[in-house]
Design a protein around this motif. Structure first.
Motif, PDB file in Angstrom:
ATOM      1  N   UNK A  98      45.849   6.765  45.300  1.00 12.32           N
ATOM      2  CA  UNK A  98      45.324   6.696  46.651  1.00 12.32           C
ATOM      3  C   UNK A  98      44.248   5.633  46.773  1.00 12.32           C
ATOM      4  N   UNK A  99      43.364   5.870  47.689  1.00 14.91           N
ATOM      5  CA  UNK A  99      42.354   4.875  48.050  1.00 14.91           C
ATOM      6  C   UNK A  99      41.314   4.674  46.953  1.00 14.91           C
ATOM      7  N   UNK A 100      40.628   3.571  47.064  1.00 16.71           N
ATOM      8  CA  UNK A 100      39.512   3.266  46.181  1.00 16.71           C
ATOM      9  C   UNK A 100      38.361   4.190  46.543  1.00 16.71           C
ATOM     10  N   UNK A 101      37.851   4.926  45.555  1.00 12.42           N
ATOM     11  CA  UNK A 101      36.744   5.844  45.776  1.00 12.42           C
ATOM     12  C   UNK A 101      35.397   5.205  45.466  1.00 12.42           C
ATOM     13  N   UNK A 102      35.361   4.402  44.389  1.00 10.07           N
ATOM     14  CA  UNK A 102      34.077   3.930  43.894  1.00 10.07           C
ATOM     15  C   UNK A 102      34.194   2.556  43.253  1.00 10.07           C
ATOM     16  N   UNK A 103      33.212   1.714  43.548  1.00  9.13           N
ATOM     17  CA  UNK A 103      32.960   0.482  42.800  1.00  9.13           C
ATOM     18  C   UNK A 103      31.588   0.691  42.177  1.00  9.13           C
ATOM     19  N   UNK A 113      29.769  -6.702  27.749  1.00  9.53           N
ATOM     20  CA  UNK A 113      29.201  -7.434  28.889  1.00  9.53           C
ATOM     21  C   UNK A 113      29.207  -6.548  30.127  1.00  9.53           C
ATOM     22  N   UNK A 114      28.477  -6.970  31.149  1.00  8.36           N
ATOM     23  CA  UNK A 114      28.434  -6.170  32.365  1.00  8.36           C
ATOM     24  C   UNK A 114      29.824  -6.132  32.992  1.00  8.36           C
ATOM     25  N   UNK A 115      30.052  -5.089  33.779  1.00  6.39           N
ATOM     26  CA  UNK A 115      31.395  -4.904  34.314  1.00  6.39           C
ATOM     27  C   UNK A 115      31.351  -4.179  35.649  1.00  6.39           C
ATOM     28  N   UNK A 116      32.461  -4.266  36.340  1.00  9.54           N
ATOM     29  CA  UNK A 116      32.699  -3.467  37.527  1.00  9.54           C
ATOM     30  C   UNK A 116      33.686  -2.374  37.137  1.00  9.54           C
ATOM     31  N   UNK A 117      33.335  -1.136  37.448  1.00 12.29           N
ATOM     32  CA  UNK A 117      34.158   0.023  37.141  1.00 12.29           C
ATOM     33  C   UNK A 117      34.695   0.559  38.473  1.00 12.29           C
ATOM     34  N   UNK A 118      35.996   0.508  38.669  1.00 13.73           N
ATOM     35  CA  UNK A 118      36.616   0.977  39.901  1.00 13.73           C
ATOM     36  C   UNK A 118      37.320   2.298  39.639  1.00 13.73           C
ATOM     37  N   UNK A 119      37.174   3.239  40.550  1.00  8.54           N
ATOM     38  CA  UNK A 119      37.869   4.524  40.424  1.00  8.54           C
ATOM     39  C   UNK A 119      38.690   4.754  41.686  1.00  8.54           C
ATOM     40  N   UNK A 120      39.989   4.987  41.476  1.00 11.48           N
ATOM     41  CA  UNK A 120      40.936   5.265  42.552  1.00 11.48           C
ATOM     42  C   UNK A 120      41.238   6.765  42.585  1.00 11.48           C
ATOM     43  N   UNK A 121      41.648   7.249  43.737  1.00 14.45           N
ATOM     44  CA  UNK A 121      42.068   8.639  43.878  1.00 14.45           C
ATOM     45  C   UNK A 121      43.418   8.809  43.189  1.00 14.45           C
ATOM     46  N   UNK A 173      35.358  11.316  52.083  1.00 13.35           N
ATOM     47  CA  UNK A 173      36.362  10.468  52.725  1.00 13.35           C
ATOM     48  C   UNK A 173      35.915   9.031  52.852  1.00 13.35           C
ATOM     49  N   UNK A 174      35.055   8.595  51.928  1.00 15.03           N
ATOM     50  CA  UNK A 174      34.501   7.242  51.969  1.00 15.03           C
ATOM     51  C   UNK A 174      34.715   6.545  50.635  1.00 15.03           C
ATOM     52  N   UNK A 175      34.358   5.276  50.599  1.00 12.61           N
ATOM     53  CA  UNK A 175      34.288   4.516  49.355  1.00 12.61           C
ATOM     54  C   UNK A 175      32.822   4.230  49.109  1.00 12.61           C
ATOM     55  N   UNK A 176      32.351   4.537  47.908  1.00 14.97           N
ATOM     56  CA  UNK A 176      30.939   4.351  47.574  1.00 14.97           C
ATOM     57  C   UNK A 176      30.766   3.149  46.655  1.00 14.97           C
ATOM     58  N   UNK A 177      29.556   2.602  46.692  1.00 13.47           N
ATOM     59  CA  UNK A 177      29.143   1.584  45.732  1.00 13.47           C
ATOM     60  C   UNK A 177      28.005   2.174  44.919  1.00 13.47           C
ATOM     61  N   UNK A 179      25.516   1.684  41.060  1.00 10.31           N
ATOM     62  CA  UNK A 179      25.081   0.856  39.943  1.00 10.31           C
ATOM     63  C   UNK A 179      24.703   1.790  38.810  1.00 10.31           C
ATOM     64  N   UNK A 180      25.478   1.710  37.730  1.00 13.31           N
ATOM     65  CA  UNK A 180      25.299   2.546  36.535  1.00 13.31           C
ATOM     66  C   UNK A 180      25.394   4.026  36.894  1.00 13.31           C
ATOM     67  N   UNK A 181      26.305   4.306  37.830  1.00 14.25           N
ATOM     68  CA  UNK A 181      26.575   5.684  38.224  1.00 14.25           C
ATOM     69  C   UNK A 181      25.636   6.243  39.263  1.00 14.25           C
ATOM     70  N   UNK A 182      24.743   5.421  39.762  1.00 15.42           N
ATOM     71  CA  UNK A 182      23.796   5.879  40.790  1.00 15.42           C
ATOM     72  C   UNK A 182      24.168   5.253  42.135  1.00 15.42           C
ATOM     73  N   UNK A 183      24.177   6.055  43.198  1.00 18.07           N
ATOM     74  CA  UNK A 183      24.545   5.495  44.507  1.00 18.07           C
ATOM     75  C   UNK A 183      23.512   4.476  44.981  1.00 18.07           C
ATOM     76  N   UNK A 184      24.012   3.442  45.643  1.00 22.00           N
ATOM     77  CA  UNK A 184      23.161   2.408  46.239  1.00 22.00           C
ATOM     78  C   UNK A 184      23.500   2.370  47.716  1.00 22.00           C
TER      79      UNK A 184
END
Length: 185
Positions: A98-103, A113-121, A173-177, A179-184
């Protein structure tokens, strides 16, 4: 259609047309600058649940912590395509993601190295799908469905925060952003 197109989950003909419409890549105004730009890793995972709302965690043989199904995005592969591939390789399942839940941005840590972690439903699996799970023997020691509270002692703290944030995004029902698991905000 050519086989040298990046791997993605969209319409191949449309994607090829979009690449053609963009034209030839622009030349570097300052030769060599592209090679000096930073490169980030990207990983894509799936938040898969059972009928009781517990999250599917996998037990990798190559690290001491639980993970969600997923992995690193390869060159010329979209994050969604990578998530599909990784779920198929790790669990033997073809899921409709499903949709993208989190970047979530993860900082450099040790050799990583630093990375972007994406989680999909990853949806809710029924009993037949759960029965069909076939963990990749060379990569996974097994899998289990756990409440986040039960899983947390077996997760890196940043992973526990990331999965909790993805669950919050799912419920909202949203997509969140993050940083290191903390909402911004």
């Amino acid at each position: 259609m050519t086989d040298d197109l990046p791997h993605h989950r969209g319409d191949r003909a449309g994607f090829a047309a979009d690449l053609r419409a963009d034209g030839e890549p622009e030349a570097e105004f300052n030769p060599g600058i592209a090679g000096r730009l930073p490169r980030k890793n990207v990983a894509a995972g799936a938040l898969v649940r059972d009928g009781e709302g517990r999250v599917l965690f996998v037990d990798p043989t190559y690290k001491p912590f639980l993970e969600i199904p997923g992995g690193m995005v390869e060159d010329d592969e979209s994050p969604l395509a990578a998530c599909h591939r990784e779920v198929r390789e790790e669990l033997g399942l073809e899921l409709t993601l499903g949709r993208l839940l989190l970047v979530d941005w993860m900082p450099t840590h040790g050799v990583w190295r630093d990375s972007l972690q994406l989680i999909f439903d990853g949806g809710i699996l029924g009993p037949a799908q759960i029965q069909a799970i076939d963990p990749a023997g060379d990569e996974l020691g097994g899998f289990e469905f756990l409440d986040l509270d039960a899983a947390t002692p077996r997760l890196r703290p940043s992973k526990a925060r990331r999965v909790a944030l993805a669950r919050r995004a799912l419920l909202a029902g949203e997509t969140f952003y993050g940083e290191f698991g903390r909402p911004v905000q």
